[in-house]
Design a protein around this motif. Structure first.
Motif, PDB file in Angstrom:
ATOM      1  N   GLY A  37       0.820  -1.209   0.000  1.00  0.00           N
ATOM      2  CA  GLY A  37       0.000   0.000   0.000  1.00  0.00           C
ATOM      3  C   GLY A  37       0.854   1.258   0.000  1.00  0.00           C
ATOM      4  O   GLY A  37       0.510   2.252  -0.649  1.00  0.00           O
ATOM      5  N   MET A  38       1.957   1.229   0.710  1.00  0.00           N
ATOM      6  CA  MET A  38       2.837   2.402   0.753  1.00  0.00           C
ATOM      7  C   MET A  38       3.526   2.642  -0.581  1.00  0.00           C
ATOM      8  O   MET A  38       3.867   3.774  -0.920  1.00  0.00           O
ATOM      9  CB  MET A  38       3.888   2.211   1.847  1.00  0.00           C
ATOM     10  CG  MET A  38       3.326   2.155   3.252  1.00  0.00           C
ATOM     11  SD  MET A  38       4.556   1.612   4.461  1.00  0.00           S
ATOM     12  CE  MET A  38       5.722   2.979   4.393  1.00  0.00           C
ATOM     13  N   SER A  39       3.769   1.582  -1.347  1.00  0.00           N
ATOM     14  CA  SER A  39       4.491   1.723  -2.608  1.00  0.00           C
ATOM     15  C   SER A  39       3.603   2.119  -3.770  1.00  0.00           C
ATOM     16  O   SER A  39       4.093   2.422  -4.855  1.00  0.00           O
ATOM     17  CB  SER A  39       5.186   0.405  -2.955  1.00  0.00           C
ATOM     18  OG  SER A  39       4.233  -0.604  -3.242  1.00  0.00           O
ATOM     19  N   ALA A  40       2.276   2.124  -3.565  1.00  0.00           N
ATOM     20  CA  ALA A  40       1.340   2.398  -4.662  1.00  0.00           C
ATOM     21  C   ALA A  40       1.186   3.902  -4.838  1.00  0.00           C
ATOM     22  O   ALA A  40       0.264   4.514  -4.306  1.00  0.00           O
ATOM     23  CB  ALA A  40      -0.009   1.750  -4.379  1.00  0.00           C
ATOM     24  N   GLY A  41       2.079   4.499  -5.588  1.00  0.00           N
ATOM     25  CA  GLY A  41       2.005   5.934  -5.853  1.00  0.00           C
ATOM     26  C   GLY A  41       1.006   6.249  -6.936  1.00  0.00           C
ATOM     27  O   GLY A  41       0.593   5.385  -7.714  1.00  0.00           O
ATOM     28  N   PRO A  42       0.587   7.500  -7.037  1.00  0.00           N
ATOM     29  CA  PRO A  42      -0.383   7.902  -8.061  1.00  0.00           C
ATOM     30  C   PRO A  42       0.139   7.603  -9.462  1.00  0.00           C
ATOM     31  O   PRO A  42       1.279   7.941  -9.788  1.00  0.00           O
ATOM     32  CB  PRO A  42      -0.520   9.409  -7.838  1.00  0.00           C
ATOM     33  CG  PRO A  42      -0.080   9.636  -6.418  1.00  0.00           C
ATOM     34  CD  PRO A  42       0.965   8.621  -6.160  1.00  0.00           C
ATOM     35  N   GLY A  43      -0.696   6.962 -10.243  1.00  0.00           N
ATOM     36  CA  GLY A  43      -0.345   6.718 -11.632  1.00  0.00           C
ATOM     37  C   GLY A  43       0.670   5.636 -11.823  1.00  0.00           C
ATOM     38  O   GLY A  43       1.150   5.423 -12.930  1.00  0.00           O
ATOM     39  N   GLU A  44       1.052   4.936 -10.751  1.00  0.00           N
ATOM     40  CA  GLU A  44       2.072   3.910 -10.872  1.00  0.00           C
ATOM     41  C   GLU A  44       1.406   2.576 -11.112  1.00  0.00           C
ATOM     42  O   GLU A  44       0.587   2.112 -10.321  1.00  0.00           O
ATOM     43  CB  GLU A  44       2.920   3.839  -9.599  1.00  0.00           C
ATOM     44  CG  GLU A  44       4.045   2.830  -9.717  1.00  0.00           C
ATOM     45  CD  GLU A  44       4.924   2.871  -8.492  1.00  0.00           C
ATOM     46  OE1 GLU A  44       5.900   2.095  -8.444  1.00  0.00           O
ATOM     47  OE2 GLU A  44       4.640   3.657  -7.584  1.00  0.00           O
ATOM     48  N   GLY A  45       1.757   1.929 -12.194  1.00  0.00           N
ATOM     49  CA  GLY A  45       1.234   0.623 -12.502  1.00  0.00           C
ATOM     50  C   GLY A  45      -0.240   0.678 -12.871  1.00  0.00           C
ATOM     51  O   GLY A  45      -0.819   1.709 -13.158  1.00  0.00           O
ATOM     52  N   SER A  46      -0.878  -0.467 -12.847  1.00  0.00           N
ATOM     53  CA  SER A  46      -2.298  -0.569 -13.153  1.00  0.00           C
ATOM     54  C   SER A  46      -2.914  -1.597 -12.227  1.00  0.00           C
ATOM     55  O   SER A  46      -2.215  -2.402 -11.635  1.00  0.00           O
ATOM     56  CB  SER A  46      -2.490  -0.998 -14.623  1.00  0.00           C
ATOM     57  OG  SER A  46      -1.828  -2.237 -14.856  1.00  0.00           O
ATOM     58  N   PRO A  47      -4.233  -1.571 -12.075  1.00  0.00           N
ATOM     59  CA  PRO A  47      -4.875  -2.524 -11.178  1.00  0.00           C
ATOM     60  C   PRO A  47      -4.492  -3.955 -11.532  1.00  0.00           C
ATOM     61  O   PRO A  47      -4.500  -4.354 -12.683  1.00  0.00           O
ATOM     62  CB  PRO A  47      -6.372  -2.264 -11.386  1.00  0.00           C
ATOM     63  CG  PRO A  47      -6.439  -0.829 -11.858  1.00  0.00           C
ATOM     64  CD  PRO A  47      -5.201  -0.628 -12.670  1.00  0.00           C
ATOM     65  N   GLN A 123      12.280   5.221   8.408  1.00  0.00           N
ATOM     66  CA  GLN A 123      12.376   5.974   7.153  1.00  0.00           C
ATOM     67  C   GLN A 123      11.169   5.694   6.249  1.00  0.00           C
ATOM     68  O   GLN A 123      10.686   6.585   5.551  1.00  0.00           O
ATOM     69  CB  GLN A 123      13.676   5.624   6.418  1.00  0.00           C
ATOM     70  CG  GLN A 123      14.953   5.944   7.181  1.00  0.00           C
ATOM     71  CD  GLN A 123      15.082   7.407   7.537  1.00  0.00           C
ATOM     72  OE1 GLN A 123      14.553   8.265   6.828  1.00  0.00           O
ATOM     73  NE2 GLN A 123      15.767   7.706   8.626  1.00  0.00           N
ATOM     74  N   LEU A 124      10.675   4.472   6.266  1.00  0.00           N
ATOM     75  CA  LEU A 124       9.490   4.145   5.463  1.00  0.00           C
ATOM     76  C   LEU A 124       8.274   4.924   5.938  1.00  0.00           C
ATOM     77  O   LEU A 124       7.484   5.431   5.128  1.00  0.00           O
ATOM     78  CB  LEU A 124       9.218   2.641   5.545  1.00  0.00           C
ATOM     79  CG  LEU A 124      10.172   1.742   4.749  1.00  0.00           C
ATOM     80  CD1 LEU A 124      10.028   0.296   5.171  1.00  0.00           C
ATOM     81  CD2 LEU A 124       9.929   1.898   3.252  1.00  0.00           C
TER      82      LEU A 124
END
Length: 404
Positions: A37-47, A123-124
């Motif tokens: 969930g933390m790595s899911a930035g806006p526009g990154e990847g697709s569902p 840091q995360l």
């Protein structure tokens, strides 16, 4: 991620520890809902797209934000992010991370590993909050000693990392002497850590100088500990011209008496001399520890940690011998001793490995009841931070597992 959705530090740490056990190469197999969930930035990847590449990028960003030093290096080895370690088994990664701190695998598992992974989790969480990740300003062992914090009484702050955030005001000068608690054989005591050149030492009975097995001192214009002691111990006239190369002459006399002509002494040998002009600074003796073995056909040396430990053990034995003679002559005993990181210069040992080898002999001597006033010497602040961390992990202030 918004502030109201910030992940719990304990949950992040649990998943970081899971990555440590499995390794980066097995990210695809792990269930890491918080890191995903933390790595899911806006526009990154697709569902539906696998998130493990983004999780790896997030971990690398967090580790890089630690800001270098032993903490970051140990984190990279622990998680398999260091070059060439991606497919290492977890036991090999833990062993290599323990070597960064110069401690056993078991001690690293119980102490430093928790601190290292806790800092990665910290840091995360910073990254998730939208704030810029920042390295810990005081090194890993700040709570365990007086290193890395500003005393409440307003006196000068102790050592701080070179990666601390810049301040609008000039930073006060850090003190060059630190009293650090340690434990040996269940008994607490203090040692002093000096962060300065060896020729600035004052009122220490014995200073240990690293040497090669030919007991050949470097030229006095060089910057090593041995060269600095030779230079500072020389007697000069008011114009600065050399009158007597006292330390070199005494060391040669010792070699002529005890060493075979043209042959080296055994690694771990210690040759005592006077301190020459350093006597005016309260330095009484210099013990030359032969730990560096010249490599034939090169300008390099080999140093074995076992030889460093053997030399420091011999230093304590020599102290006892000289004190016996001093008592017979009615002279005051030798009480204080200063040790540099033997073999950590051209000898090629890492500072952590050198310290571990030195401390093995020191700890054994203290456990036998040795009542010495002990000092350690480094010149660079980053090495001082490392030594302070390692001294803290001797048990002077035990670490605790970071909580949620």
């Amino acid at each position: 991620m918004s502030p109201t959705q910030l992940p719990d530090h304990g949950a992040v740490l649990a998943e970081v520890r899971e990555v440590r056990r499995a390794g980066i190469v097995r990210l695809r197999e792990l269930r890491l809902p918080v890191l995903t969930g933390m790595s899911a930035g806006p526009g990154e990847g697709s569902p539906g797209e696998p998130r493990f590449p983004a999780v790896e990028r997030l971990l690398r960003t967090a580790v890089a934000a630690i800001g270098g030093g032993t903490l970051q290096e140990a984190a990279e080895f622990s998680l398999g992010l260091a070059r060439g370690t991606r497919d290492w088994p977890p036991a090999d990664r833990r062993r290599r991370a323990a070597q960064v701190y110069g401690v056993s695998v078991e001690r690293f598992r119980k102490n430093q590993e928790l601190m290292v992974l806790g800092q990665v989790a910290e840091q995360l969480v910073r990254l998730a909050s939208g704030a810029p990740a920042q390295p810990p300003a005081t090194g890993a062992a700040a709570p365990a000693s007086d290193v890395g914090t500003a005393p409440a009484d307003g006196s000068a702050p102790a050592l701080t990392s070179a990666t601390s955030e810049p301040s609008a005001r000039p930073r006060p000068l850090a003190p060059s002497h630190h009293r650090i608690p340690v434990r040996a054989d269940g008994h607490g005591r203090h040692v002093t850590l000096h962060v300065n050149a060896v020729d600035l030492l004052r009122d220490i009975d014995v200073v240990v100088s690293p040497s090669n097995t030919h007991l050949a001192l470097p030229e006095p214009y060089k910057s090593s500990v041995a060269a600095s002691l030779r230079r500072a111990g020389a007697v000069r006239d008011p114009a600065g011209r050399l009158v007597e190369d006292s330390v070199r002459d005494e060391l040669r006399a010792w070699s002529d008496r005890f060493a075979a002509p043209g042959l080296s002494v055994a690694p771990g040998t210690v040759a005592p001399t006077g301190a020459g002009a350093l006597a005016w600074q309260g330095i009484r003796r210099i013990f030359h520890a032969a730990v560096a073995v010249p490599r034939p056909g090169t300008n390099d040396y080999d140093v074995q940690p076992a030889d460093v430990t053997r030399a420091v053990t011999r230093v304590f034995a020599l102290l006892a011998e000289e004190n016996g003679r001093s008592a017979d002559a009615g002279l005051p005993p030798l009480r204080s001793l200063c040790l540099p990181l033997l073999g950590a210069g051209r000898g090629g040992l890492t500072p952590a490995v050198s310290f571990a080898a030195v401390w093995a002999a020191v700890e054994a001597e203290l456990a036998r009841g040795g009542d010495w006033d002990l000092h350690f010497l480094v010149r660079r602040p980053e090495r001082a931070l490392l030594v302070a961390e390692l001294l803290a992990y001797t048990g002077g202030a035990p670490t605790e597992e970071p909580g949620p």
